[in-house]
Design a protein around this motif. Structure first.
Motif, PDB file in Angstrom:
ATOM      1  N   ARG A  98       1.190 -35.418  34.333  1.00  0.00           N
ATOM      2  CA  ARG A  98      -0.390 -35.458  34.534  1.00  0.00           C
ATOM      3  C   ARG A  98      -0.731 -36.412  35.429  1.00  0.00           C
ATOM      4  O   ARG A  98      -1.660 -36.853  36.181  1.00  0.00           O
ATOM      5  CB  ARG A  98      -1.150 -35.596  33.108  1.00  0.00           C
ATOM      6  CG  ARG A  98      -1.317 -34.062  32.477  1.00  0.00           C
ATOM      7  CD  ARG A  98      -2.137 -33.474  33.121  1.00  0.00           C
ATOM      8  NE  ARG A  98      -2.036 -32.042  32.420  1.00  0.00           N
ATOM      9  CZ  ARG A  98      -2.665 -30.716  32.723  1.00  0.00           C
ATOM     10  NH1 ARG A  98      -3.523 -30.930  33.846  1.00  0.00           N
ATOM     11  NH2 ARG A  98      -2.639 -29.668  32.154  1.00  0.00           N
ATOM     12  N   TRP A  99       0.158 -37.664  35.321  1.00  0.00           N
ATOM     13  CA  TRP A  99      -0.008 -38.899  36.048  1.00  0.00           C
ATOM     14  C   TRP A  99      -0.043 -38.554  37.487  1.00  0.00           C
ATOM     15  O   TRP A  99      -0.754 -39.226  38.410  1.00  0.00           O
ATOM     16  CB  TRP A  99       1.210 -39.781  35.896  1.00  0.00           C
ATOM     17  CG  TRP A  99       2.553 -39.190  36.429  1.00  0.00           C
ATOM     18  CD1 TRP A  99       3.488 -38.558  35.523  1.00  0.00           C
ATOM     19  CD2 TRP A  99       3.263 -39.220  37.636  1.00  0.00           C
ATOM     20  NE1 TRP A  99       4.619 -38.130  36.008  1.00  0.00           N
ATOM     21  CE2 TRP A  99       4.485 -38.629  37.375  1.00  0.00           C
ATOM     22  CE3 TRP A  99       2.884 -39.868  38.718  1.00  0.00           C
ATOM     23  CZ2 TRP A  99       5.319 -38.598  38.503  1.00  0.00           C
ATOM     24  CZ3 TRP A  99       3.819 -39.849  39.870  1.00  0.00           C
ATOM     25  CH2 TRP A  99       5.140 -39.139  39.595  1.00  0.00           C
ATOM     26  N   ILE A 100       0.539 -37.390  38.224  1.00  0.00           N
ATOM     27  CA  ILE A 100       0.280 -37.000  39.473  1.00  0.00           C
ATOM     28  C   ILE A 100      -0.971 -36.598  39.972  1.00  0.00           C
ATOM     29  O   ILE A 100      -1.330 -36.976  41.140  1.00  0.00           O
ATOM     30  CB  ILE A 100       1.365 -35.697  39.834  1.00  0.00           C
ATOM     31  CG1 ILE A 100       2.769 -36.210  39.752  1.00  0.00           C
ATOM     32  CG2 ILE A 100       1.129 -35.067  41.221  1.00  0.00           C
ATOM     33  CD1 ILE A 100       3.709 -35.116  39.851  1.00  0.00           C
ATOM     34  N   ASP A 101      -1.879 -36.303  38.932  1.00  0.00           N
ATOM     35  CA  ASP A 101      -3.284 -36.093  39.321  1.00  0.00           C
ATOM     36  C   ASP A 101      -4.218 -37.222  39.843  1.00  0.00           C
ATOM     37  O   ASP A 101      -5.045 -37.216  40.289  1.00  0.00           O
ATOM     38  CB  ASP A 101      -3.888 -35.324  38.006  1.00  0.00           C
ATOM     39  CG  ASP A 101      -3.380 -33.924  37.531  1.00  0.00           C
ATOM     40  OD1 ASP A 101      -2.578 -33.523  38.215  1.00  0.00           O
ATOM     41  OD2 ASP A 101      -3.684 -33.468  36.252  1.00  0.00           O
ATOM     42  N   ASP A 102      -3.750 -38.544  39.452  1.00  0.00           N
ATOM     43  CA  ASP A 102      -4.204 -39.613  39.775  1.00  0.00           C
ATOM     44  C   ASP A 102      -3.719 -40.083  41.091  1.00  0.00           C
ATOM     45  O   ASP A 102      -4.307 -41.366  41.398  1.00  0.00           O
ATOM     46  CB  ASP A 102      -4.000 -40.779  38.644  1.00  0.00           C
ATOM     47  CG  ASP A 102      -4.772 -40.249  37.320  1.00  0.00           C
ATOM     48  OD1 ASP A 102      -5.595 -39.618  37.420  1.00  0.00           O
ATOM     49  OD2 ASP A 102      -3.802 -40.454  36.268  1.00  0.00           O
ATOM     50  N   ARG A 103      -2.817 -39.478  41.836  1.00  0.00           N
ATOM     51  CA  ARG A 103      -2.360 -39.991  42.908  1.00  0.00           C
ATOM     52  C   ARG A 103      -2.931 -39.213  44.299  1.00  0.00           C
ATOM     53  O   ARG A 103      -2.504 -37.971  44.180  1.00  0.00           O
ATOM     54  CB  ARG A 103      -0.752 -39.908  42.798  1.00  0.00           C
ATOM     55  CG  ARG A 103      -0.003 -40.616  42.091  1.00  0.00           C
ATOM     56  CD  ARG A 103       0.315 -41.909  42.786  1.00  0.00           C
ATOM     57  NE  ARG A 103       1.009 -41.963  43.982  1.00  0.00           N
ATOM     58  CZ  ARG A 103       2.416 -42.074  43.770  1.00  0.00           C
ATOM     59  NH1 ARG A 103       3.023 -42.046  42.594  1.00  0.00           N
ATOM     60  NH2 ARG A 103       3.010 -41.781  44.873  1.00  0.00           N
ATOM     61  N   GLU A 104      -3.492 -39.510  44.987  1.00  0.00           N
ATOM     62  CA  GLU A 104      -4.256 -39.041  45.960  1.00  0.00           C
ATOM     63  C   GLU A 104      -3.254 -38.673  47.339  1.00  0.00           C
ATOM     64  O   GLU A 104      -3.652 -37.795  48.161  1.00  0.00           O
ATOM     65  CB  GLU A 104      -5.377 -39.779  46.680  1.00  0.00           C
ATOM     66  CG  GLU A 104      -6.608 -39.679  45.953  1.00  0.00           C
ATOM     67  CD  GLU A 104      -8.198 -40.241  46.525  1.00  0.00           C
ATOM     68  OE1 GLU A 104      -7.793 -40.469  47.851  1.00  0.00           O
ATOM     69  OE2 GLU A 104      -8.866 -39.949  45.875  1.00  0.00           O
ATOM     70  N   ASP A 105      -1.789 -39.014  47.178  1.00  0.00           N
ATOM     71  CA  ASP A 105      -1.050 -38.946  48.199  1.00  0.00           C
ATOM     72  C   ASP A 105      -0.185 -37.949  47.592  1.00  0.00           C
ATOM     73  O   ASP A 105       1.083 -37.635  48.432  1.00  0.00           O
ATOM     74  CB  ASP A 105      -0.343 -40.262  48.469  1.00  0.00           C
ATOM     75  CG  ASP A 105       0.688 -40.836  47.395  1.00  0.00           C
ATOM     76  OD1 ASP A 105       0.013 -40.633  46.142  1.00  0.00           O
ATOM     77  OD2 ASP A 105       1.596 -41.455  47.362  1.00  0.00           O
ATOM     78  N   LEU A 106      -0.283 -37.401  46.371  1.00  0.00           N
ATOM     79  CA  LEU A 106       0.960 -36.156  46.249  1.00  0.00           C
ATOM     80  C   LEU A 106      -0.066 -34.838  46.065  1.00  0.00           C
ATOM     81  O   LEU A 106      -1.060 -34.543  45.769  1.00  0.00           O
ATOM     82  CB  LEU A 106       1.365 -36.670  44.732  1.00  0.00           C
ATOM     83  CG  LEU A 106       2.266 -37.825  44.771  1.00  0.00           C
ATOM     84  CD1 LEU A 106       2.841 -38.032  43.432  1.00  0.00           C
ATOM     85  CD2 LEU A 106       3.391 -37.610  45.585  1.00  0.00           C
ATOM     86  N   PRO A 107       0.862 -33.784  45.986  1.00  0.00           N
ATOM     87  CA  PRO A 107       0.322 -32.441  46.083  1.00  0.00           C
ATOM     88  C   PRO A 107      -0.430 -32.195  44.789  1.00  0.00           C
ATOM     89  O   PRO A 107      -0.160 -32.702  43.599  1.00  0.00           O
ATOM     90  CB  PRO A 107       1.379 -31.646  46.115  1.00  0.00           C
ATOM     91  CG  PRO A 107       2.602 -32.448  46.842  1.00  0.00           C
ATOM     92  CD  PRO A 107       2.334 -33.850  46.424  1.00  0.00           C
ATOM     93  N   LYS A 108      -1.322 -31.465  45.004  1.00  0.00           N
ATOM     94  CA  LYS A 108      -1.954 -31.026  43.707  1.00  0.00           C
ATOM     95  C   LYS A 108      -1.308 -29.964  43.082  1.00  0.00           C
ATOM     96  O   LYS A 108      -0.792 -28.816  43.376  1.00  0.00           O
ATOM     97  CB  LYS A 108      -3.554 -30.165  44.009  1.00  0.00           C
ATOM     98  CG  LYS A 108      -4.410 -31.375  44.649  1.00  0.00           C
ATOM     99  CD  LYS A 108      -5.708 -30.789  45.208  1.00  0.00           C
ATOM    100  CE  LYS A 108      -6.718 -31.829  45.641  1.00  0.00           C
ATOM    101  NZ  LYS A 108      -6.231 -32.682  47.007  1.00  0.00           N
ATOM    102  N   ILE A 109      -1.249 -29.981  41.564  1.00  0.00           N
ATOM    103  CA  ILE A 109      -0.471 -29.039  40.797  1.00  0.00           C
ATOM    104  C   ILE A 109      -1.477 -28.424  39.640  1.00  0.00           C
ATOM    105  O   ILE A 109      -2.173 -28.831  39.204  1.00  0.00           O
ATOM    106  CB  ILE A 109       0.535 -30.124  39.985  1.00  0.00           C
ATOM    107  CG1 ILE A 109       1.555 -30.508  40.946  1.00  0.00           C
ATOM    108  CG2 ILE A 109       1.596 -28.823  39.046  1.00  0.00           C
ATOM    109  CD1 ILE A 109       2.585 -31.400  40.377  1.00  0.00           C
ATOM    110  N   ILE A 110      -1.000 -26.985  39.643  1.00  0.00           N
ATOM    111  CA  ILE A 110      -1.682 -26.305  38.643  1.00  0.00           C
ATOM    112  C   ILE A 110      -0.374 -25.745  37.648  1.00  0.00           C
ATOM    113  O   ILE A 110       0.548 -25.345  37.887  1.00  0.00           O
ATOM    114  CB  ILE A 110      -1.981 -24.836  39.318  1.00  0.00           C
ATOM    115  CG1 ILE A 110      -3.373 -25.240  40.140  1.00  0.00           C
ATOM    116  CG2 ILE A 110      -2.655 -23.885  38.273  1.00  0.00           C
ATOM    117  CD1 ILE A 110      -3.762 -23.912  41.265  1.00  0.00           C
ATOM    118  N   ARG A 111      -0.649 -25.919  36.598  1.00  0.00           N
ATOM    119  CA  ARG A 111       0.502 -26.372  35.497  1.00  0.00           C
ATOM    120  C   ARG A 111       0.341 -24.949  34.627  1.00  0.00           C
ATOM    121  O   ARG A 111      -0.556 -24.577  34.154  1.00  0.00           O
ATOM    122  CB  ARG A 111       0.662 -27.450  34.666  1.00  0.00           C
ATOM    123  CG  ARG A 111       0.967 -28.621  35.525  1.00  0.00           C
ATOM    124  CD  ARG A 111       0.482 -30.107  34.796  1.00  0.00           C
ATOM    125  NE  ARG A 111       0.839 -31.105  35.606  1.00  0.00           N
ATOM    126  CZ  ARG A 111      -0.166 -31.546  36.293  1.00  0.00           C
ATOM    127  NH1 ARG A 111      -1.499 -31.042  36.288  1.00  0.00           N
ATOM    128  NH2 ARG A 111       0.092 -32.696  37.094  1.00  0.00           N
TER     129      ARG A 111
END
Length: 363
Positions: A98-111
């Motif tokens: 979930r921490w990736i969701d706070d990164r504007e430089d990483l792809p969006k993830i649907i889990r």
């Protein structure tokens, strides 16, 4: 007007296979087809623009041994991003990403939450390993934890049988899929072999991963129910190697895996010809490298899917299927720019000129 740099894409903007525009603008991370008034700091990128690629079967935060540290998961996500994949359906992971969701430089993830498997019937450290009487409860748990998807392991090797076999009785998957749908989640399942498919589709499943066991008698059922497949052909290419490794202990399983591999392209083409939705997915993150979405589009073309349709399976139609926008007015500015038209030659996808995520050039 924001003080941020305004990005301008000029050339050919592929909003859809036939919807081609001359330019778009990106302001505050969003797409606009109108030149922003008063823009002072404008950066122009020239080329052929596509929505960010979609990998609909990927595992960020996972390797062949199980969950990985955050720094490794970050490298996986960056590898996908730099190859142009900006939207991922994570088809099962024990890691909390979930921490990736706070990164504007990483792809969006649907889990899809964590895999749900039968006891001792999947890769160690990957899944919740349970028995059928607990399936509904675990599906409900992962439906609440995921982003609208749940992942089952539909079949795996049965060591007593020495071959692939279905993991769940029909009544268990019927109840579990009904519970997921009640909670607003769709369900997909890992399936290599033939014998799990009919029960899963008739129970109402939404998607099948790999689908190497799809046969001519099952294809009309998939088409009638609108069940999608994500063939992961770049992963199926490893079947001969897997078969060689298991030959001495499980010769029946090894022979079965080789047969599934040999007919993989015919299976995918037959599914496409019947109108079954087919989407791009790589299965990266287990034993497979990240950043292979372009190669998977090429594999779909090799299987006989027309190039533009294979391209759509990893861009426009994939985003629609997952409920995410493409190059729409006001949508997040997630796009990839190429030097040539990828509709004419999908091999162009392997060499993005620029990668733009949330309106920022990141690659």
């Amino acid at each position: 007007m924001s003080d941020r740099t305004v990005l301008h894409v000029k050339g050919r903007v592929l909003v859809g296979p036939e919807d081609v525009r001359d330019e778009l603008w990106m302001v505050d991370g969003r797409i606009s087809y109108d030149r922003p008034a008063g823009a002072r700091d404008v950066r122009t990128v020239v080329g052929w623009a596509l929505p960010g690629l979609v990998d609909a079967h990927c595992h960020v935060g996972l390797d062949r041994h199980g969950p990985v540290p955050e720094d490794v998961a970050e490298k996986q996500a960056l590898t996908d991003r730099d190859a142009g994949t900006l939207l991922i359906r994570d088809a099962g992971s024990p890691s909390d990403t979930r921490w990736i969701d706070d990164r504007e430089d990483l792809p969006k993830i649907i889990r899809a939450g964590r895999h749900i498997a039968r006891t001792r019937r999947y890769i160690r450290n990957y899944a919740w390993e349970i028995e059928p009487e607990d399936l509904v409860a675990y599906v409900a748990q992962e439906a609440r934890r995921g982003d609208g998807w749940v992942k089952l392991v539909g079949d795996w090797i049965d060591r007593d049988l020495g071959d692939l076999s279905a993991c769940w009785p029909r009544e268990a998957v019927e109840a579990a899929i009904a519970e997921a749908h009640r909670l607003g989640a769709r369900v997909t399942a890992h399936c290599f072999s033939e014998d799990s498919l009919k029960d899963l589709v008739e129970a109402g499943i939404d998607c099948i991963e790999h689908a190497t066991g799809l046969t001519e008698d099952l294809i009309p059922l998939f088409a009638e129910r609108g069940v999608a497949i994500v063939p992961t052909l770049v992963n199926i290419a490893t079947f001969p190697q897997l078969a060689d490794g298991g030959e001495s202990r499980f010769p029946r399983w090894s022979a079965h895996m080789r047969r599934l591999h040999e007919r993989r392209y015919d299976t995918v083409r037959s599914a496409y010809d019947a109108g079954i939705p087919v989407f791009v997915g790589t299965d990266a993150g287990g034993g497979l490298a990240h950043g292979l979405a372009a190669a998977e589009v090429g594999e779909l073309v090799t299987a006989g899917i027309p190039p533009v349709e294979a391209l759509a399976a990893g861009t426009w139609t994939a985003r629609s299927w997952l409920g995410r926008p493409g190059l729409d007015e006001g949508a997040p500015a997630d796009l990839v720019v190429y030097d040539e038209d990828p509709r004419a030659d999908v091999r162009v996808l392997a060499a993005p000129r620029r990668v733009v995520l949330n309106g920022r050039v990141v690659g």
